[in-house]
Design a protein around this motif. Structure first.
Motif, PDB file in Angstrom:
ATOM      1  N   PRO A 232       0.804  -1.228   0.000  1.00 21.83           N
ATOM      2  CA  PRO A 232       0.000   0.000   0.000  1.00 21.83           C
ATOM      3  C   PRO A 232       0.838   1.281   0.000  1.00 21.83           C
ATOM      4  O   PRO A 232       0.464   2.266  -0.643  1.00 21.83           O
ATOM      5  N   ALA A 233       1.984   1.281   0.684  1.00 17.97           N
ATOM      6  CA  ALA A 233       2.826   2.491   0.705  1.00 17.97           C
ATOM      7  C   ALA A 233       3.409   2.739  -0.681  1.00 17.97           C
ATOM      8  O   ALA A 233       3.359   3.865  -1.211  1.00 17.97           O
TER       9      ALA A 233
ATOM     10  N   GLU B 297       9.171  -4.783  -7.338  1.00 21.47           N
ATOM     11  CA  GLU B 297       8.578  -5.667  -6.318  1.00 21.47           C
ATOM     12  C   GLU B 297       9.283  -7.016  -6.388  1.00 21.47           C
ATOM     13  O   GLU B 297       9.359  -7.624  -7.451  1.00 21.47           O
ATOM     14  N   LYS B 298       9.759  -7.464  -5.238  1.00 15.94           N
ATOM     15  CA  LYS B 298      10.539  -8.720  -5.255  1.00 15.94           C
ATOM     16  C   LYS B 298       9.652  -9.944  -5.514  1.00 15.94           C
ATOM     17  O   LYS B 298      10.088 -10.935  -6.062  1.00 15.94           O
TER      18      LYS B 298
ATOM     19  N   ARG C 259       0.112 -11.012  -4.641  1.00 19.04           N
ATOM     20  CA  ARG C 259       0.677 -11.846  -3.579  1.00 19.04           C
ATOM     21  C   ARG C 259      -0.126 -11.632  -2.294  1.00 19.04           C
ATOM     22  O   ARG C 259      -0.628 -10.555  -2.013  1.00 19.04           O
TER      23      ARG C 259
ATOM     24  N   LYS D 137      -0.076 -11.019   1.179  1.00 19.12           N
ATOM     25  CA  LYS D 137       0.771 -10.631   2.319  1.00 19.12           C
ATOM     26  C   LYS D 137       0.107 -11.066   3.628  1.00 19.12           C
ATOM     27  O   LYS D 137      -1.106 -10.897   3.786  1.00 19.12           O
TER      28      LYS D 137
ATOM     29  N   GLY E 191      -4.206  -9.274   8.790  1.00 17.87           N
ATOM     30  CA  GLY E 191      -5.584  -9.515   9.205  1.00 17.87           C
ATOM     31  C   GLY E 191      -6.556  -9.007   8.145  1.00 17.87           C
ATOM     32  O   GLY E 191      -7.664  -9.501   8.015  1.00 17.87           O
TER      33      GLY E 191
ATOM     34  N   GLY F 272      -7.956  -5.941   8.049  1.00 16.53           N
ATOM     35  CA  GLY F 272      -8.933  -4.963   8.539  1.00 16.53           C
ATOM     36  C   GLY F 272      -8.550  -3.588   8.006  1.00 16.53           C
ATOM     37  O   GLY F 272      -7.451  -3.107   8.240  1.00 16.53           O
TER      38      GLY F 272
ATOM     39  N   ARG G   5      -5.490  -9.495   1.136  1.00 22.95           N
ATOM     40  CA  ARG G   5      -4.499  -8.551   0.622  1.00 22.95           C
ATOM     41  C   ARG G   5      -4.150  -8.791  -0.842  1.00 22.95           C
ATOM     42  O   ARG G   5      -3.783  -7.851  -1.554  1.00 22.95           O
TER      43      ARG G   5
ATOM     44  N   ALA H 118      15.350  -5.351  -5.208  1.00 20.37           N
ATOM     45  CA  ALA H 118      16.133  -4.109  -5.309  1.00 20.37           C
ATOM     46  C   ALA H 118      17.028  -3.915  -4.080  1.00 20.37           C
ATOM     47  O   ALA H 118      16.614  -4.200  -2.953  1.00 20.37           O
TER      48      ALA H 118
ATOM     49  N   ASP I 108       5.565   0.610   6.473  1.00 23.52           N
ATOM     50  CA  ASP I 108       6.128  -0.184   7.583  1.00 23.52           C
ATOM     51  C   ASP I 108       7.641  -0.005   7.681  1.00 23.52           C
ATOM     52  O   ASP I 108       8.208  -0.042   8.768  1.00 23.52           O
TER      53      ASP I 108
ATOM     54  N   GLY J 109      -1.809  -0.879  10.000  1.00 20.48           N
ATOM     55  CA  GLY J 109      -0.692  -0.290   9.269  1.00 20.48           C
ATOM     56  C   GLY J 109      -1.055   0.121   7.852  1.00 20.48           C
ATOM     57  O   GLY J 109      -0.349   0.912   7.229  1.00 20.48           O
ATOM     58  N   ILE J 110      -2.174  -0.408   7.338  1.00 19.95           N
ATOM     59  CA  ILE J 110      -2.513  -0.132   5.933  1.00 19.95           C
ATOM     60  C   ILE J 110      -2.748   1.372   5.747  1.00 19.95           C
ATOM     61  O   ILE J 110      -2.189   1.999   4.845  1.00 19.95           O
TER      62      ILE J 110
ATOM     63  N   SER K 195       0.501   3.397   6.138  1.00 18.52           N
ATOM     64  CA  SER K 195       1.407   3.169   5.010  1.00 18.52           C
ATOM     65  C   SER K 195       0.961   3.965   3.799  1.00 18.52           C
ATOM     66  O   SER K 195       1.775   4.586   3.109  1.00 18.52           O
TER      67      SER K 195
HETATM   68  C1  LIG Z   1      -0.153 -10.735  10.766  1.00 22.85           C
HETATM   69  C2  LIG Z   1      -0.391  -9.290  10.444  1.00 22.85           C
HETATM   70  C3  LIG Z   1      -1.683  -8.789  10.537  1.00 22.85           C
HETATM   71  C4  LIG Z   1      -1.932  -7.443  10.179  1.00 22.85           C
HETATM   72  N1  LIG Z   1      -3.224  -6.999  10.204  1.00 22.85           N
HETATM   73  C5  LIG Z   1      -3.498  -5.739   9.804  1.00 22.85           C
HETATM   74  C6  LIG Z   1      -4.849  -5.289   9.718  1.00 22.85           C
HETATM   75  O1  LIG Z   1      -5.794  -6.025   9.975  1.00 22.85           O
HETATM   76  N2  LIG Z   1      -5.061  -4.000   9.323  1.00 22.85           N
HETATM   77  C7  LIG Z   1      -4.023  -3.149   9.008  1.00 22.85           C
HETATM   78  O2  LIG Z   1      -4.288  -1.979   8.679  1.00 22.85           O
HETATM   79  N3  LIG Z   1      -2.739  -3.565   9.075  1.00 22.85           N
HETATM   80  C8  LIG Z   1      -2.446  -4.835   9.443  1.00 22.85           C
HETATM   81  N4  LIG Z   1      -1.149  -5.272   9.461  1.00 22.85           N
HETATM   82  C9  LIG Z   1      -0.083  -4.330   9.065  1.00 22.85           C
HETATM   83  C10 LIG Z   1      -0.048  -4.176   7.534  1.00 22.85           C
HETATM   84  O3  LIG Z   1       0.016  -5.436   6.935  1.00 22.85           O
HETATM   85  C11 LIG Z   1       1.164  -3.340   7.135  1.00 22.85           C
HETATM   86  O4  LIG Z   1       1.222  -2.186   7.934  1.00 22.85           O
HETATM   87  C12 LIG Z   1       1.132  -2.940   5.665  1.00 22.85           C
HETATM   88  O5  LIG Z   1       1.113  -4.052   4.827  1.00 22.85           O
HETATM   89  C13 LIG Z   1       2.354  -2.079   5.335  1.00 22.85           C
HETATM   90  O6  LIG Z   1       2.348  -1.736   3.981  1.00 22.85           O
HETATM   91  P1  LIG Z   1       3.735  -1.410   3.237  1.00 22.85           P
HETATM   92  O7  LIG Z   1       3.374  -1.062   1.865  1.00 22.85           O
HETATM   93  O8  LIG Z   1       4.522  -0.470   4.057  1.00 22.85           O
HETATM   94  O9  LIG Z   1       4.545  -2.795   3.304  1.00 22.85           O
HETATM   95  P2  LIG Z   1       4.153  -4.222   2.738  1.00 22.85           P
HETATM   96  O10 LIG Z   1       2.709  -4.393   2.570  1.00 22.85           O
HETATM   97  O11 LIG Z   1       4.880  -5.184   3.625  1.00 22.85           O
HETATM   98  O12 LIG Z   1       4.809  -4.246   1.299  1.00 22.85           O
HETATM   99  C14 LIG Z   1       6.207  -4.240   1.134  1.00 22.85           C
HETATM  100  C15 LIG Z   1       6.496  -4.843  -0.216  1.00 22.85           C
HETATM  101  O13 LIG Z   1       7.879  -4.683  -0.491  1.00 22.85           O
HETATM  102  C16 LIG Z   1       8.367  -5.848  -1.125  1.00 22.85           C
HETATM  103  N5  LIG Z   1       9.823  -5.859  -0.919  1.00 22.85           N
HETATM  104  C17 LIG Z   1      10.476  -6.010   0.258  1.00 22.85           C
HETATM  105  N6  LIG Z   1      11.804  -5.897   0.071  1.00 22.85           N
HETATM  106  C18 LIG Z   1      11.984  -5.675  -1.239  1.00 22.85           C
HETATM  107  C19 LIG Z   1      13.146  -5.472  -2.050  1.00 22.85           C
HETATM  108  N7  LIG Z   1      14.368  -5.425  -1.516  1.00 22.85           N
HETATM  109  N8  LIG Z   1      12.981  -5.293  -3.375  1.00 22.85           N
HETATM  110  C20 LIG Z   1      11.731  -5.305  -3.937  1.00 22.85           C
HETATM  111  N9  LIG Z   1      10.611  -5.492  -3.222  1.00 22.85           N
HETATM  112  C21 LIG Z   1      10.730  -5.661  -1.881  1.00 22.85           C
HETATM  113  C22 LIG Z   1       7.608  -6.967  -0.439  1.00 22.85           C
HETATM  114  O14 LIG Z   1       7.570  -8.145  -1.225  1.00 22.85           O
HETATM  115  C23 LIG Z   1       6.234  -6.345  -0.240  1.00 22.85           C
HETATM  116  O15 LIG Z   1       5.353  -6.648  -1.317  1.00 22.85           O
HETATM  117  C24 LIG Z   1      -0.863  -6.595   9.790  1.00 22.85           C
HETATM  118  C25 LIG Z   1       0.446  -7.113   9.731  1.00 22.85           C
HETATM  119  C26 LIG Z   1       0.682  -8.441  10.036  1.00 22.85           C
HETATM  120  C27 LIG Z   1       2.088  -8.980   9.952  1.00 22.85           C
END
Ligand SMILES: Cc1cc2nc3c(=O)[nH]c(=O)nc-3n(C[C@H](O)[C@H](O)[C@H](O)COP(=O)(O)OP(=O)(O)OC[C@H]3O[C@@H](n4cnc5c(N)ncnc54)[C@H](O)[C@@H]3O)c2cc1C
Length: 403
Positions: free
Chosen positions: A10-11, A30-31, A36, A38, A41, A43, A93, A117, A285, A297-298, A301
């Motif tokens: 989402p970020a 995206e790796k 995919r 993720k 939960g 929510g 997700r 990356a 995150d 965190g969604i 982010s």
């Molecule tokens: C078990 C669990 C339950 C959760 N439940 C909730 C909920 O109910 N509601 C909520 O709001 N939040 C929830 N969260 C938190 C939420 O999932 C995260 O805050 C959110 O996904 C963060 O988004 P992001 O885009 O920062 O990172 P992510 O969604 O983690 O995306 C990061 C992406 O970067 C990619 N990546 C990583 N390293 C590299 C690299 N070096 N090169 C290329 N790509 C890479 C990964 O494959 C991934 O697709 C939960 C988290 C967990 C672990």
């Protein structure tokens, strides 16, 4: 290329959309595959739909969320946010994140999946990314003016650049099952509620959850790394026991079948410092934007990704991508979310991790309508932690009921 974004969560998608819609070139690396699942939960609070103008009729959610069900360590239960309208949505997700990818694509953002990356640093400054494609292990360098790392937790970019500050006391680990159950039975037994179960007996210093989707229940638990070590337990064992023996949850889960298990870390590290360098910003995150008490965190982010994208555009227009210019990113994220991050950590460590407080919260919410509304508004993401605490400070009569 003007901007490179790392990570299509989402970020990353919101950062890319903010850049592309202003006419600048942006590629997201995206790796994994773009579709995919993720571990999450799923929510999604109502404010996400409002602030990001998501199309409510789109096929990105599995279930509307109308309430939040809490079960205390003493097994008292309450359903919060007794509303007619939606308190939020419950999503898988794979579907939700891909809808955001498609939305960003429509503005012109490019995506490269299955490409890992790494930071590409020259003369002490980030100049782009080095990529590795697992299919042929071919390495390449992609240069750009600004890199926005949205690579989740624990962030490869933050660790490589020495700005990661996770430890056993500010990182959590999680374990969850996606469980199959007849959708009509889910409607009847769980309904449109996110369920949260407290109690150290089931998850020490953390909590367990049941989040219903369409024919699927996401059932999981999470706690601090130190708690796992201190109690010499593991989350799988705790979750299996929760499903089998919890007096309230086990009855609801009698007909649910495990499809697959997932495990992931959550970083409650607070906002990374620094979150910007010359030609570089960290979002989502990876930068520590996640609510410590609830794990939401969604929303955070998406907000941090969008702000990073907007600041990148302003920097490109001003022909200044130095850390002095990118400081704006920190100022804006602090203003919008800084209080939630700081106050949330202390609210959890000093109050919500304690069984006595968890029991009191449910007991008091059952007895007092004002406390009931306040708890629902906080967990539903309608008010921030600072506002929540301030409201109690001016109502000591209510605060006493929680103590
Ligand atoms: C078990 C669990 C339950 C959760 N439940 C909730 C909920 O109910 N509601 C909520 O709001 N939040 C929830 N969260 C938190 C939420 O999932 C995260 O805050 C959110 O996904 C963060 O988004 P992001 O885009 O920062 O990172 P992510 O969604 O983690 O995306 C990061 C992406 O970067 C990619 N990546 C990583 N390293 C590299 C690299 N070096 N090169 C290329 N790509 C890479 C990964 O494959 C991934 O697709 C939960 C988290 C967990 C672990």
């Amino acid at each position: 290329m003007d901007v490179i974004v790392v990570g299509a969560g989402p970020a990353g998608t919101m950062a890319a959309e903010a850049v592309a819609k202003e006419g600048y070139s942006v590629t997201v690396f995206e790796k994994g595959p773009l579709r995919r699942e993720k571990p999450c939960g799923g929510g999604v609070s109502y404010r996400v739909m409002e602030e990001f103008n998501l199309d409510m009729t789109a096929d990105f959610y599995d279930r509307r969320c109308l309430g939040i069900f809490l079960c205390s360590p003493k097994h008292d239960t309450i359903r919060l946010t007794d509303k007619e309208e939606d308190a939020g949505y419950l999503v898988m997700r794979e579907k939700f994140d891909y809808c955001l990818v498609e939305r960003a694509r429509k503005t012109g953002a490019q995506f490269r999946e299955k490409t890992y990356a790494h930071p590409y640093v020259e003369n002490g400054k980030i100049r782009g990314v080095k990529t590795t494609e697992p299919t042929d292990m071919e390495e390449g360098v992609e240069e750009c003016d600004i890199v926005i790392a949205c690579d989740g937790t624990p962030s490869h970019f933050a660790r490589t650049l020495n700005i990661y500050r996770g430890n056993d006391y500010n990182q959590a680990t999680t374990y969850q099952y996606q469980m199959r159950m007849d959708n009509a039975e889910i409607d009847e037994i769980i309904g449109n509620n996110m369920e949260i179960y407290f109690g150290h007996e089931w998850t020490p210093y953390g909590y367990s959850w049941i989040f219903p989707k369409k024919g699927v229940l996401t059932v999981g638990n999470g706690t601090w790394l130190y708690a796992i070590k201190k109690k010499k337990t593991n989350l799988k064992r705790c979750l299996d026991r929760f499903i089998r023996e919890h007096p309230v949850a086990s009855k609801k889960l009698e007909h649910a079948e495990i499809m697959y298990a997932q495990s992931a870390m959550m970083g409650f590290t607070g906002i990374a410092s620094p979150i910007y360098l010359d030609n570089f910003m960290l979002a989502g995150d990876a930068a520590g934007f996640v609510s410590v008490p609830t794990g939401e965190g969604i929303y955070y982010s998406m907000v941090s990704g969008r702000i990073a994208g907007e600041v990148a555009v302003e920097a490109l227009k001003a022909h200044d991508t130095s850390h002095r210019f990118l400081k704006k990113y920190k100022k804006r994220t602090d203003k919008k979310m800084g209080a939630d991050m700081t106050w949330g950590y202390w609210l959890r460590r000093l109050v919500m991790d304690k069984e006595r407080s968890q029991n009191k919260l449910v007991e008091a919410s059952l007895k007092d309508k004002w406390i009931y509304d306040m708890t629902g508004r906080l967990i539903g993401g309608e008010i921030g932690y600072r506002t929540f605490l301030m409201k109690y400070l001016v109502r000591p009569d209510k605060l006493i009921k929680l103590m």
